[in-house]
Design an enzyme around this catalytic site. Structure first.
Site, PDB file in Angstrom:
ATOM      1  N   ASP A  50       0.856  -1.203   0.000  1.00  0.00           N
ATOM      2  CA  ASP A  50       0.000   0.000   0.000  1.00  0.00           C
ATOM      3  C   ASP A  50       0.883   1.242   0.000  1.00  0.00           C
ATOM      4  OD1 ASP A  50      -2.295   1.453  -0.056  1.00  0.00           O
ATOM      5  OD2 ASP A  50      -3.056   0.792   1.887  1.00  0.00           O
ATOM      6  N   HIS A  77      -9.945  -2.100  -7.548  1.00  0.00           N
ATOM      7  CA  HIS A  77      -9.899  -1.013  -6.558  1.00  0.00           C
ATOM      8  C   HIS A  77      -9.150   0.225  -7.046  1.00  0.00           C
ATOM      9  CE1 HIS A  77      -9.853   0.985  -2.704  1.00  0.00           C
ATOM     10  NE2 HIS A  77      -8.555   0.863  -2.559  1.00  0.00           N
TER      11      HIS A  77
HETATM   12  C1  HEM Z   1      -4.899   2.275  -3.466  1.00  0.00           C
HETATM   13  C2  HEM Z   1      -6.064  -1.226  -0.322  1.00  0.00           C
HETATM   14  C3  HEM Z   1      -9.659   1.523   1.392  1.00  0.00           C
HETATM   15  C4  HEM Z   1      -8.730   4.851  -1.988  1.00  0.00           C
HETATM   16  C5  HEM Z   1      -4.894   1.100  -2.748  1.00  0.00           C
HETATM   17  C6  HEM Z   1      -3.960   0.014  -2.946  1.00  0.00           C
HETATM   18  C7  HEM Z   1      -4.302  -0.965  -2.054  1.00  0.00           C
HETATM   19  C8  HEM Z   1      -5.432  -0.507  -1.306  1.00  0.00           C
HETATM   20  C9  HEM Z   1      -3.607  -2.314  -1.872  1.00  0.00           C
HETATM   21  C10 HEM Z   1      -2.827  -0.018  -3.973  1.00  0.00           C
HETATM   22  C11 HEM Z   1      -1.592   0.593  -3.451  1.00  0.00           C
HETATM   23  C12 HEM Z   1      -1.443   2.048  -3.766  1.00  0.00           C
HETATM   24  O1  HEM Z   1      -1.693   2.494  -4.887  1.00  0.00           O
HETATM   25  O2  HEM Z   1      -1.058   2.788  -2.856  1.00  0.00           O
HETATM   26  C13 HEM Z   1      -7.148  -0.772   0.412  1.00  0.00           C
HETATM   27  C14 HEM Z   1      -7.789  -1.516   1.459  1.00  0.00           C
HETATM   28  C15 HEM Z   1      -8.802  -0.741   1.945  1.00  0.00           C
HETATM   29  C16 HEM Z   1      -8.789   0.488   1.190  1.00  0.00           C
HETATM   30  C17 HEM Z   1      -7.400  -2.919   1.908  1.00  0.00           C
HETATM   31  C18 HEM Z   1      -9.784  -1.012   3.048  1.00  0.00           C
HETATM   32  C19 HEM Z   1      -9.542  -1.800   4.077  1.00  0.00           C
HETATM   33  C20 HEM Z   1      -9.763   2.648   0.602  1.00  0.00           C
HETATM   34  C21 HEM Z   1     -10.762   3.676   0.714  1.00  0.00           C
HETATM   35  C22 HEM Z   1     -10.515   4.590  -0.260  1.00  0.00           C
HETATM   36  C23 HEM Z   1      -9.330   4.159  -0.962  1.00  0.00           C
HETATM   37  C24 HEM Z   1     -11.897   3.696   1.752  1.00  0.00           C
HETATM   38  C25 HEM Z   1     -11.303   5.839  -0.600  1.00  0.00           C
HETATM   39  C26 HEM Z   1     -12.616   5.871  -0.667  1.00  0.00           C
HETATM   40  C27 HEM Z   1      -7.588   4.469  -2.624  1.00  0.00           C
HETATM   41  C28 HEM Z   1      -6.897   5.287  -3.605  1.00  0.00           C
HETATM   42  C29 HEM Z   1      -5.815   4.538  -4.033  1.00  0.00           C
HETATM   43  C30 HEM Z   1      -5.840   3.275  -3.304  1.00  0.00           C
HETATM   44  C31 HEM Z   1      -7.276   6.687  -4.065  1.00  0.00           C
HETATM   45  C32 HEM Z   1      -4.780   4.948  -5.081  1.00  0.00           C
HETATM   46  C33 HEM Z   1      -5.314   4.663  -6.446  1.00  0.00           C
HETATM   47  C34 HEM Z   1      -4.300   5.038  -7.495  1.00  0.00           C
HETATM   48  O3  HEM Z   1      -3.978   6.223  -7.571  1.00  0.00           O
HETATM   49  O4  HEM Z   1      -3.864   4.145  -8.207  1.00  0.00           O
HETATM   50  N1  HEM Z   1      -5.787   0.756  -1.758  1.00  0.00           N
HETATM   51  N2  HEM Z   1      -7.778   0.429   0.271  1.00  0.00           N
HETATM   52  N3  HEM Z   1      -8.910   2.974  -0.439  1.00  0.00           N
HETATM   53  N4  HEM Z   1      -6.912   3.282  -2.459  1.00  0.00           N
HETATM   54 FE1  HEM Z   1      -7.388   1.839  -1.135  1.00  0.00          FE
END
Ligand code: HEM
Length: 480
Positions: free
Chosen positions: A201, A341
């Site tokens: 992450d 996601h």
């Molecule tokens: C990216 C996991 C909750 C928004 C990521 C990544 C993972 C991840 C593995 C890819 C790594 C990265 O790009 O930094 C999770 C998990 C969540 C969660 C396990 C809940 C337990 C959320 C929530 C939001 C969110 C609630 C917003 C509503 C984002 C955004 C990115 C991201 C904006 C970057 C996307 C990009 O620019 O490529 N998340 N996330 N995440 N997540 Fe989550």
């Protein structure tokens, strides 16, 4: 990079830069005596870690690593933010923090969760004003949060005691009351920097003009006002600059979500539904399924670049690991499902090719994990017994334009991102999308219309919206 004259001594350090941390304490409080609290706040304010200090801290860590150290220098930082109820309690007019009465900051997350985010309601909820199915502490009014970040639990604990001292906690003249303390920890060993489902992450955050000296390939740069109030980009929905009161500039809104993750259930789901593709073994088919839910392999390598085989070298390379836009996949889920996601939460060319900018939707994520590793017992019975998950925290200059929109209009919206020609419907964000009948298409590269249903892997159990004011506001306006 254009200089924007950001005053890094006036901006709290977690927003830009991010306080370095192995442990982070999330301390939610109520103000019990407003006038005393404001007096105590003046004395406390110099303790608050600034963006300038975070840069120095990071330099110290890097220097230590350069000299062969592990970078774990004793170091801590504190930031503070307030909810709308907190400003009300202090007697501060915070009307320029909300655009109107339905602004999520003004509503508070307890209301927003049910009205807009899709959080499940309490089983016995009344039909009028139902409450979300949250931990009881988060159904209380929360006025503020201290974030205490450190390289170790002991250092964080010591710092928190110091913070509590400023507000005389535990004494009759205390000005605050602890509502809840949550301990966040990065995961141990090789899982360091990986969230509990196992995926790396913290890879994609936007570069902020005037702060980040370089913008990496594909990273995307945002105007400072997308994150900070009172700067270019801090606009209402019609592109007009928002008029903030002078104390309300150089701040940022913090959306906090207490998200429980059902890790054994997630793993079991992957195991039960391996993708049958090429000559993949069932184990590899399960890995691919997970990667297609997230849009990255566990290593962090983006599947838009390396769709069917992990590439740990690519994952580690900041020059390449964000350098993709789905540009040759606009109407195709072959490489990456629409609802993965990271495609849901940053659709890149799915919107930009239609002349819709993603810039206003970008947020800066600063979360940390909580809870223990999966136990042997949980592995055996494939059921969650211990509480674990993500203390999700993100900064933006508007909750409505940032976090709320992303959750409500992207993650929960089954027809997002937009597409043409193909009959398939993207479906829910498999990690965070909320609603009945959770399913998505595109997981199976050979049958993009095939939909897979899934249970809830992430369960929201609390949260609030806060505003992280400038140092000057803490000293001169809120402190009194
Ligand atoms: C990216 C996991 C909750 C928004 C990521 C990544 C993972 C991840 C593995 C890819 C790594 C990265 O790009 O930094 C999770 C998990 C969540 C969660 C396990 C809940 C337990 C959320 C929530 C939001 C969110 C609630 C917003 C509503 C984002 C955004 C990115 C991201 C904006 C970057 C996307 C990009 O620019 O490529 N998340 N996330 N995440 N997540 Fe989550």
């Amino acid at each position: 990079t254009p200089t924007t004259g950001l005053d890094l001594n006036n901006i709290q350090g977690d927003i830009l830069g991010g306080m370095p941390k192995k442990t982070e304490l999330y301390y939610f409080f109520q103000i019990t005596n407003a006038s005393d609290f404001r007096k105590h706040l003046i004395k406390f304010a110099p303790l608050v870690k600034t963006a300038a200090q975070v840069l120095q801290d990071r330099k110290k860590i890097n220097d230590s690593k350069k000299h062969g150290g592990h970078g774990l220098i004793p170091m801590s930082g504190v930031n503070v933010s307030f909810s709308h109820l907190g400003f009300q309690k202090m007697g501060i007019d915070d009307s320029t923090l909300s655009l109107d009465d339905s602004d999520p900051f003004k509503l508070g997350q307890r209301v927003d969760a049910v009205q807009n985010l899709g959080d499940p309601t309490k089983p016995s909820a009344p039909e009028v004003d139902p409450l979300p199915n949250w931990e009881p502490e988060f159904l209380n009014d929360i006025h503020g949060i201290f974030l205490v970040a450190a390289e170790s639990f002991a250092t964080a604990q010591k710092k928190l005691k110091e913070v509590e001292g400023f507000f005389h906690v535990g004494k009759p003249e205390a000005s605050i009351n602890k509502v809840k303390l949550i301990v966040g920890n990065v995961r141990p060993g090789k899982e360091h920097a990986h969230e509990h489902f196992g995926f790396l992450d913290g890879i994609s955050n936007p570069a902020v003009a005037g702060f980040d000296p370089v913008t990496l390939p594909g990273q995307g740069q945002v105007r400072p006002g997308i994150i900070l109030t009172g700067h270019p980009g801090d606009e209402d929905g019609n592109g007009n600059p928002i008029q903030r009161e002078s104390w309300a500039v150089d701040g940022s809104f913090l959306a906090f979500r207490y998200l429980f993750q059902k890790v054994p259930e997630f793993n079991e789901y992957l195991k039960q539904n391996p993708l049958n593709f090429g000559d993949l073994t069932p184990e590899e088919g399960s890995e691919l399924l997970g990667a297609r839910m997230v849009g990255r392999w566990k290593s962090g390598a983006p599947i838009d670049i390396t769709p069917f085989k992990d590439d740990p070298e690519l994952a580690k390379d900041p020059q390449r690991n964000n350098n993709f836009k789905f540009e040759d996949q606009l109407n195709s889920q072959f490489k990456c499902p629409f609802a993965a996601h990271i495609r849901k939460t940053n659709p890149r060319d799915d919107l930009e090719s239609r002349n819709i900018s993603v810039e206003p939707r970008r947020i800066i994520r600063r979360g940390i994990q909580f809870g223990p590793e999966v136990t042997d017992e949980e592995k055996e019975c494939k059921q969650t017994k211990e509480e674990r998950g993500l203390l999700f925290a993100c900064y933006q200059s508007s909750i409505r334009r940032g976090f709320q929109f992303m959750q409500q209009s992207w993650a929960n919206a089954t027809n997002f991102p937009p597409f043409e020609q193909q009959p398939e419907v993207p479906g829910f964000d498999p990690l965070i999308g909320q609603g009945a009948d959770r399913k998505m298409s595109g997981l199976d590269p050979n049958q993009p219309t095939r939909e897979l249903s899934f249970p809830d892997f992430v369960v929201p159990r609390g949260g609030e919206y806060f505003f992280a004011p400038s140092i000057k506001a803490l000293k001169e306006t809120l402190g009194a």
